[in-house]
Design an enzyme around this catalytic site. Sequence first.
Site, mmCIF file in Angstrom:
data_model
loop_
_atom_site.group_PDB
_atom_site.id
_atom_site.type_symbol
_atom_site.label_atom_id
_atom_site.label_comp_id
_atom_site.label_asym_id
_atom_site.label_seq_id
_atom_site.Cartn_x
_atom_site.Cartn_y
_atom_site.Cartn_z
ATOM 1 N N ALA A 64 19.650 -8.338 14.185
ATOM 2 C CA ALA A 64 19.881 -9.662 14.293
ATOM 3 C C ALA A 64 19.669 -10.307 15.586
ATOM 4 O O ALA A 64 20.041 -9.954 16.612
ATOM 5 C CB ALA A 64 21.033 -9.929 13.347
ATOM 6 N N GLU A 112 18.057 -2.037 9.006
ATOM 7 C CA GLU A 112 18.406 -2.223 7.518
ATOM 8 C C GLU A 112 17.003 -2.675 6.802
ATOM 9 O O GLU A 112 16.990 -2.454 5.726
ATOM 10 C CB GLU A 112 19.440 -3.261 7.594
ATOM 11 C CG GLU A 112 20.878 -2.881 7.940
ATOM 12 C CD GLU A 112 21.962 -3.821 7.894
ATOM 13 O OE1 GLU A 112 21.710 -5.036 8.783
ATOM 14 O OE2 GLU A 112 22.785 -3.982 7.166
HETATM 15 N N1 DAK Z 1 18.989 -10.589 19.665
HETATM 16 C C1 DAK Z 1 18.558 -11.681 20.436
HETATM 17 N N2 DAK Z 1 18.191 -11.124 21.896
HETATM 18 C C2 DAK Z 1 17.725 -9.783 22.025
HETATM 19 C C3 DAK Z 1 18.209 -8.882 21.162
HETATM 20 C C4 DAK Z 1 18.741 -9.081 19.839
HETATM 21 N N3 DAK Z 1 19.398 -8.277 18.850
HETATM 22 N N4 DAK Z 1 17.710 -7.710 21.271
HETATM 23 C C5 DAK Z 1 17.079 -7.717 22.847
HETATM 24 N N5 DAK Z 1 17.057 -9.393 22.878
HETATM 25 C C6 DAK Z 1 16.464 -9.760 24.089
HETATM 26 C C7 DAK Z 1 17.398 -9.340 25.402
HETATM 27 O O1 DAK Z 1 18.459 -10.419 25.114
HETATM 28 C C8 DAK Z 1 16.412 -9.537 26.400
HETATM 29 O O2 DAK Z 1 16.132 -11.137 26.637
HETATM 30 P P1 DAK Z 1 16.403 -11.821 28.050
HETATM 31 O O3 DAK Z 1 17.588 -11.249 28.655
HETATM 32 O O4 DAK Z 1 15.151 -11.142 28.749
HETATM 33 O O5 DAK Z 1 16.254 -13.199 27.737
HETATM 34 C C9 DAK Z 1 14.970 -9.266 25.783
HETATM 35 O O6 DAK Z 1 15.184 -9.243 24.455
HETATM 36 C C10 DAK Z 1 14.728 -7.801 26.164
HETATM 37 O O7 DAK Z 1 15.687 -7.094 25.960
HETATM 38 P P2 DAK Z 1 16.567 -5.932 26.999
HETATM 39 O O8 DAK Z 1 16.382 -6.416 28.326
HETATM 40 O O9 DAK Z 1 17.842 -5.846 26.512
HETATM 41 O O10 DAK Z 1 15.489 -4.753 26.745
HETATM 42 P P3 DAK Z 1 16.124 -3.144 27.297
HETATM 43 O O11 DAK Z 1 14.813 -2.500 27.123
HETATM 44 O O12 DAK Z 1 17.024 -3.178 28.192
HETATM 45 O O13 DAK Z 1 17.049 -2.891 25.867
HETATM 46 C C11 DAK Z 1 17.767 -2.690 23.707
HETATM 47 C C12 DAK Z 1 16.580 -2.771 24.750
HETATM 48 C C13 DAK Z 1 16.961 -2.900 22.186
HETATM 49 C C14 DAK Z 1 18.353 -1.560 23.657
HETATM 50 C C15 DAK Z 1 18.717 -3.865 24.005
HETATM 51 O O14 DAK Z 1 17.908 -4.950 24.028
HETATM 52 C C16 DAK Z 1 19.720 -3.963 22.824
HETATM 53 O O15 DAK Z 1 20.778 -3.327 22.911
HETATM 54 N N6 DAK Z 1 19.449 -4.922 22.015
HETATM 55 C C17 DAK Z 1 20.399 -5.293 21.038
HETATM 56 C C18 DAK Z 1 20.511 -4.274 19.834
HETATM 57 C C19 DAK Z 1 21.727 -4.663 18.939
HETATM 58 O O16 DAK Z 1 22.863 -4.688 18.965
HETATM 59 N N7 DAK Z 1 21.114 -5.081 17.719
HETATM 60 C C20 DAK Z 1 21.847 -5.192 16.896
HETATM 61 C C21 DAK Z 1 22.457 -6.656 16.459
HETATM 62 S S1 DAK Z 1 23.592 -6.729 15.389
HETATM 63 C C22 DAK Z 1 23.963 -10.780 9.039
HETATM 64 C C23 DAK Z 1 23.638 -9.408 8.572
HETATM 65 C C24 DAK Z 1 23.252 -8.721 9.328
HETATM 66 C C25 DAK Z 1 23.432 -8.756 10.795
HETATM 67 C C26 DAK Z 1 23.516 -9.736 11.342
HETATM 68 C C27 DAK Z 1 23.909 -10.952 10.274
HETATM 69 N N8 DAK Z 1 24.553 -11.639 8.227
HETATM 70 C C28 DAK Z 1 24.774 -11.289 6.812
HETATM 71 C C29 DAK Z 1 24.589 -13.047 8.411
HETATM 72 C C30 DAK Z 1 22.868 -7.814 11.721
HETATM 73 C C31 DAK Z 1 23.404 -7.561 13.052
HETATM 74 C C32 DAK Z 1 22.839 -6.866 14.116
HETATM 75 O O17 DAK Z 1 21.704 -6.487 13.751
#
Ligand code: DAK
Length: 258
Positions: A64, A112
């Site tokens: 997300a 998911e």
């Molecule tokens: N959201 C927003 N921006 C993201 C992102 C994300 N999930 N993932 C990456 N980006 C952005 C980064 O901020 C970065 O942007 P800038 O800093 O350049 O502006 C750009 O994409 C490139 O990412 P990185 O520089 O971090 O790239 P790396 O190769 O260093 O790392 C990575 C890649 C995938 C390991 C890393 O980006 C990362 O850890 N990303 C986050 C992964 C994460 O935690 N995803 C899970 C999020 S929680 C809901 C239900 C479900 C959910 C939400 C709501 N409801 C029922 C309401 C689900 C929640 C989730 O998914």
Amino acid sequence: MRNFQIQYSNKVLTVTISRPKALNALNAELLEELNDIIQELYQNNDTRGLILTGDGDKAFVAGADIKELALLTQEQALELAKSGQALFKKIEDCPKPIIAAVNGFALGGGCELAMSCHIRIATENAKFGQPEINLGIIPGYGGTQRLTQLVGRGKALELMLTADQISAQEAKLLGLVNHVVSNRDELMSTANAIMNKIVSKSPLAVANIIKSVNAGFGFENAGYATEAECFAASTATNDFKEGTKSFIEKRQPSFTGR
Ligand code: DAK
């Protein structure tokens, strides 16, 4: 559609999620568009299946959109949990086959989303994981249920509690992924080959197999409702504020349990 590229060939839609600057992260607008695409798939008699993939070689969907998530109130979170769960259920229950062609990171909501599809194929560089706990929240789009169904309770708990990412090969060993291929071209040709095989069968039999398999997993059980409530509750915590803030500030979170 601002967040998708869509191609249509041989009665099959290929839908590419495209927000490359955010590694194809799911925001509200993108989810609304995806809902319209799936609705159209249900209604259009000419279309027989859908292949879902991500733009580029780096990410299927990196979860997300954390920057959007950080602004949610608890009420909005519960609403979003319900509408998100409904969309992912609509994908899972679609009477036409939906194949996830996973071309890179499939994390959080991205994992998911892939799990709600009927079949998953991944490139070797793909990575799977449920890192929500790093943000002080839990999976909210049915991940607590579908991951457990696919890989079993012990491994699902380990993945969700540690936030570990696993490789495509490990995901295949666990049953999370059906096939692993070496590159993007092979990914799309394998997805199309499997899709064409399914599309050559009786559409009624295809629909009835999907319906029967899903009927055994009881969406109405307490798991999904509990997940939605716990997700919403977790967004009201300081840990959630700290988790999302630390991601945006590119540092490790410091959780206090409040
Ligand atoms: N959201 C927003 N921006 C993201 C992102 C994300 N999930 N993932 C990456 N980006 C952005 C980064 O901020 C970065 O942007 P800038 O800093 O350049 O502006 C750009 O994409 C490139 O990412 P990185 O520089 O971090 O790239 P790396 O190769 O260093 O790392 C990575 C890649 C995938 C390991 C890393 O980006 C990362 O850890 N990303 C986050 C992964 C994460 O935690 N995803 C899970 C999020 S929680 C809901 C239900 C479900 C959910 C939400 C709501 N409801 C029922 C309401 C689900 C929640 C989730 O998914």
